[in-house]
Design a protein around this motif. Structure first.
Motif, PDB file in Angstrom:
ATOM      1  N   SER A 150       2.869  -1.944  10.351  1.00  0.00           N
ATOM      2  CA  SER A 150       4.312  -1.951  10.644  1.00  0.00           C
ATOM      3  C   SER A 150       4.988  -3.292  10.336  1.00  0.00           C
ATOM      4  O   SER A 150       5.881  -3.722  11.071  1.00  0.00           O
ATOM      5  CB  SER A 150       4.570  -1.529  12.089  1.00  0.00           C
ATOM      6  OG  SER A 150       4.136  -0.190  12.296  1.00  0.00           O
ATOM      7  N   VAL A 151       4.557  -3.942   9.252  1.00  0.00           N
ATOM      8  CA  VAL A 151       5.292  -5.130   8.790  1.00  0.00           C
ATOM      9  C   VAL A 151       6.596  -4.655   8.162  1.00  0.00           C
ATOM     10  O   VAL A 151       6.605  -3.711   7.353  1.00  0.00           O
ATOM     11  CB  VAL A 151       4.478  -5.946   7.755  1.00  0.00           C
ATOM     12  CG1 VAL A 151       5.302  -7.120   7.224  1.00  0.00           C
ATOM     13  CG2 VAL A 151       3.177  -6.445   8.369  1.00  0.00           C
ATOM     14  N   GLU A 165      -5.940  -4.903  10.083  1.00  0.00           N
ATOM     15  CA  GLU A 165      -4.964  -3.846  10.318  1.00  0.00           C
ATOM     16  C   GLU A 165      -5.313  -3.086  11.598  1.00  0.00           C
ATOM     17  O   GLU A 165      -6.110  -2.132  11.556  1.00  0.00           O
ATOM     18  CB  GLU A 165      -4.948  -2.872   9.137  1.00  0.00           C
ATOM     19  CG  GLU A 165      -4.526  -3.529   7.836  1.00  0.00           C
ATOM     20  CD  GLU A 165      -3.818  -2.540   6.937  1.00  0.00           C
ATOM     21  OE1 GLU A 165      -2.670  -2.791   6.573  1.00  0.00           O
ATOM     22  OE2 GLU A 165      -4.422  -1.495   6.625  1.00  0.00           O
ATOM     23  N   LEU A 207      -0.311  -6.724   4.335  1.00  0.00           N
ATOM     24  CA  LEU A 207      -0.536  -5.450   3.647  1.00  0.00           C
ATOM     25  C   LEU A 207       0.488  -4.490   4.250  1.00  0.00           C
ATOM     26  O   LEU A 207       0.456  -4.212   5.443  1.00  0.00           O
ATOM     27  CB  LEU A 207      -1.974  -4.970   3.861  1.00  0.00           C
ATOM     28  CG  LEU A 207      -2.370  -3.665   3.163  1.00  0.00           C
ATOM     29  CD1 LEU A 207      -2.102  -3.710   1.664  1.00  0.00           C
ATOM     30  CD2 LEU A 207      -3.858  -3.370   3.410  1.00  0.00           C
ATOM     31  N   VAL A 208       1.398  -4.031   3.405  1.00  0.00           N
ATOM     32  CA  VAL A 208       2.584  -3.326   3.892  1.00  0.00           C
ATOM     33  C   VAL A 208       2.565  -1.880   3.408  1.00  0.00           C
ATOM     34  O   VAL A 208       2.459  -1.630   2.208  1.00  0.00           O
ATOM     35  CB  VAL A 208       3.862  -4.025   3.360  1.00  0.00           C
ATOM     36  CG1 VAL A 208       5.100  -3.415   4.018  1.00  0.00           C
ATOM     37  CG2 VAL A 208       3.810  -5.527   3.595  1.00  0.00           C
ATOM     38  N   GLY A 209       2.700  -0.938   4.321  1.00  0.00           N
ATOM     39  CA  GLY A 209       2.760   0.471   3.954  1.00  0.00           C
ATOM     40  C   GLY A 209       4.202   0.923   3.807  1.00  0.00           C
ATOM     41  O   GLY A 209       4.855   0.709   2.781  1.00  0.00           O
ATOM     42  N   GLY A 210       4.726   1.547   4.852  1.00  0.00           N
ATOM     43  CA  GLY A 210       6.057   2.170   4.816  1.00  0.00           C
ATOM     44  C   GLY A 210       7.159   1.291   4.239  1.00  0.00           C
ATOM     45  O   GLY A 210       7.955   1.759   3.409  1.00  0.00           O
ATOM     46  N   ASN A 229       0.873  -1.177   0.000  1.00  0.00           N
ATOM     47  CA  ASN A 229       0.000   0.000   0.000  1.00  0.00           C
ATOM     48  C   ASN A 229       0.907   1.224   0.000  1.00  0.00           C
ATOM     49  O   ASN A 229       1.461   1.591   1.026  1.00  0.00           O
ATOM     50  CB  ASN A 229      -0.900  -0.031   1.244  1.00  0.00           C
ATOM     51  CG  ASN A 229      -1.745   1.223   1.372  1.00  0.00           C
ATOM     52  OD1 ASN A 229      -1.798   2.047   0.444  1.00  0.00           O
ATOM     53  ND2 ASN A 229      -2.402   1.376   2.500  1.00  0.00           N
ATOM     54  N   LYS A 272       0.087   4.266  -0.449  1.00  0.00           N
ATOM     55  CA  LYS A 272      -0.568   5.484   0.062  1.00  0.00           C
ATOM     56  C   LYS A 272      -0.306   6.658  -0.900  1.00  0.00           C
ATOM     57  O   LYS A 272      -0.248   6.440  -2.109  1.00  0.00           O
ATOM     58  CB  LYS A 272      -0.106   5.762   1.493  1.00  0.00           C
ATOM     59  CG  LYS A 272      -0.236   4.496   2.354  1.00  0.00           C
ATOM     60  CD  LYS A 272      -0.174   4.704   3.828  1.00  0.00           C
ATOM     61  CE  LYS A 272      -0.392   3.368   4.515  1.00  0.00           C
ATOM     62  NZ  LYS A 272      -0.491   3.467   5.968  1.00  0.00           N
ATOM     63  N   HIS A 296      -9.813   0.968   3.948  1.00  0.00           N
ATOM     64  CA  HIS A 296      -8.581   1.139   4.720  1.00  0.00           C
ATOM     65  C   HIS A 296      -8.862   2.092   5.882  1.00  0.00           C
ATOM     66  O   HIS A 296      -9.650   3.023   5.744  1.00  0.00           O
ATOM     67  CB  HIS A 296      -7.467   1.690   3.818  1.00  0.00           C
ATOM     68  CG  HIS A 296      -6.146   1.734   4.524  1.00  0.00           C
ATOM     69  ND1 HIS A 296      -5.799   2.764   5.361  1.00  0.00           N
ATOM     70  CD2 HIS A 296      -5.115   0.847   4.546  1.00  0.00           C
ATOM     71  CE1 HIS A 296      -4.586   2.506   5.865  1.00  0.00           C
ATOM     72  NE2 HIS A 296      -4.152   1.350   5.390  1.00  0.00           N
ATOM     73  N   GLU A 348      -7.366   4.547   7.024  1.00  0.00           N
ATOM     74  CA  GLU A 348      -7.188   5.975   6.718  1.00  0.00           C
ATOM     75  C   GLU A 348      -8.401   6.520   5.963  1.00  0.00           C
ATOM     76  O   GLU A 348      -8.756   7.695   6.107  1.00  0.00           O
ATOM     77  CB  GLU A 348      -5.874   6.183   5.939  1.00  0.00           C
ATOM     78  CG  GLU A 348      -4.672   6.046   6.882  1.00  0.00           C
ATOM     79  CD  GLU A 348      -3.409   5.518   6.248  1.00  0.00           C
ATOM     80  OE1 GLU A 348      -3.255   5.573   5.020  1.00  0.00           O
ATOM     81  OE2 GLU A 348      -2.550   5.009   7.017  1.00  0.00           O
ATOM     82  N   ALA A 382      -1.246   0.032  15.046  1.00  0.00           N
ATOM     83  CA  ALA A 382       0.006  -0.539  14.532  1.00  0.00           C
ATOM     84  C   ALA A 382       0.397   0.051  13.178  1.00  0.00           C
ATOM     85  O   ALA A 382       1.482  -0.212  12.671  1.00  0.00           O
ATOM     86  CB  ALA A 382      -0.120  -2.058  14.408  1.00  0.00           C
ATOM     87  N   ILE A 383      -0.486   0.873  12.590  1.00  0.00           N
ATOM     88  CA  ILE A 383      -0.235   1.389  11.245  1.00  0.00           C
ATOM     89  C   ILE A 383       0.672   2.612  11.301  1.00  0.00           C
ATOM     90  O   ILE A 383       0.317   3.620  11.925  1.00  0.00           O
ATOM     91  CB  ILE A 383      -1.554   1.728  10.520  1.00  0.00           C
ATOM     92  CG1 ILE A 383      -2.361   0.438  10.295  1.00  0.00           C
ATOM     93  CG2 ILE A 383      -1.279   2.426   9.192  1.00  0.00           C
ATOM     94  CD1 ILE A 383      -3.696   0.660   9.647  1.00  0.00           C
ATOM     95  N   GLY A 384       1.817   2.488  10.687  1.00  0.00           N
ATOM     96  CA  GLY A 384       2.733   3.618  10.580  1.00  0.00           C
ATOM     97  C   GLY A 384       3.358   4.026  11.904  1.00  0.00           C
ATOM     98  O   GLY A 384       3.987   5.074  12.002  1.00  0.00           O
TER      99      GLY A 384
HETATM  100  P1  PGA Z   1       2.421   0.461   7.629  1.00  0.00           P
HETATM  101  O1  PGA Z   1       0.994   0.627   6.885  1.00  0.00           O
HETATM  102  O2  PGA Z   1       3.021  -0.817   7.118  1.00  0.00           O
HETATM  103  O3  PGA Z   1       3.206   1.669   7.248  1.00  0.00           O
HETATM  104  O4  PGA Z   1       2.122   0.370   9.091  1.00  0.00           O
HETATM  105  C1  PGA Z   1       0.147  -0.463   6.661  1.00  0.00           C
HETATM  106  C2  PGA Z   1      -1.129  -0.022   5.984  1.00  0.00           C
HETATM  107  O5  PGA Z   1      -1.633   1.067   6.284  1.00  0.00           O
HETATM  108  O6  PGA Z   1      -1.669  -0.714   5.102  1.00  0.00           O
END
Ligand code: PGA
Length: 250
Positions: A214-215, A168, A233-236, A10, A12, A96, A98, A172-174
């Motif tokens: 935060s994976v 998610e 599902l991986v963001g950063g 992801n 973003k 999501h 967000e 834990a996100i970001g």
């Molecule tokens: P993150 O985001 O890996 O940066 O925590 C995950 C997501 O929002 O899908």
């Protein structure tokens, strides 16, 4: 049959088309021949044509981060499923956190989007997860059940086959605070039980539930090694080709 994992990026609101193309050029050789898991990238709408073109013929699928449920119309700023399909997109994220937090997306809207994506044959990745206050108040299970039940209104077991769910936890996100494997597995079991209640044991046994939040390359193995966790599902950590490839190949 074991569930095939999906490792998804992801992105973003990051990257220009040139940066996105450079990512794909560097990333594809790193995951060439990788068949153990499915891989997907979810870039911003403006990047979709460039990324789809760059990934053509590879083992990497491309999807949208958000779609509108209407076929077309006066919805300024939105992207339709027809538009996504016309440029070759095959997947979409739905709901999501967000979108829920900053764009007032409700379970009812998530449900409409899920119906629309399934109608179009687009693979939906439905995101659910509790905020920290819910967890601290002991409401995690209730929140997850409500979000799943709300998303699945009017969905039959047959129609549900392509659906992917992403757990998610919002805290834990970001944040760098990854859920422990125990926390993630517990939540996945709650989600799977709710799917079983709504659509039967077979659908629940087959639905893929990804973990997100935060994976990173160094925690991917502990999380993805759990039988209950069917991908990430991986963001950063998905923004750099080597880091995302390391997660794919955990
Ligand atoms: P993150 O985001 O890996 O940066 O925590 C995950 C997501 O929002 O899908």
């Amino acid at each position: 049959m074991p569930r095939k994992a999906l490792i998804a990026a992801n992105w973003k609101m990051f990257k220009t088309p040139a940066e996105a193309k450079a990512f794909v050029a560097a990333f594809l050789p790193l995951v060439a021949g990788h068949t153990r898991d499915e891989i997907a990238l979810f870039p911003s709408p403006v990047l979709l044509p460039a990324v789809i073109e760059a990934a053509k013929g590879s083992n990497v699928a491309i999807g949208a981060q958000n779609i509108h449920f209407a076929e077309e119309g006066a919805f300024t700023g939105e992207t339709s499923l027809n538009q996504l399909q016309a440029v070759g997109g095959t997947h979409t994220l739905i709901g999501h956190s967000e979108r829920r937090q900053y764009f007032a997306e409700t379970d009812e809207i998530v449900n409409k989007k899920l119906h629309a994506a399934l109608k179009h044959g687009i693979v939906p990745v439905v995101c659910v997860g509790e905020v920290l206050a819910d967890r601290e108040a002991g409401k995690t299970a209730d929140v997850l059940k409500t979000q799943i039940a709300g998303a699945f209104v009017g969905i039959t077991a047959e129609a549900a086959k392509p659906i992917v769910i992403a757990y998610e936890p919002v805290w834990a996100i970001g944040t760098g605070k990854t859920a422990t494997p125990e926390i993630a597995v517990d939540a996945h079991k709650i989600i799977r039980a709710e799917v079983a209640k709504l659509l039967g044991a077979e659908t629940a046994a087959n639905v893929r539930i990804l973990y997100g939040g935060s994976v990173k390359p160094d925690n991917a193995k502990t999380l993805l090694g759990q039988e209950e966790i069917d991908g990430a599902l991986v963001g950063g950590a998905s923004l750099k080709p080597d880091s995302f490839a390391a997660i794919v190949k955990y």
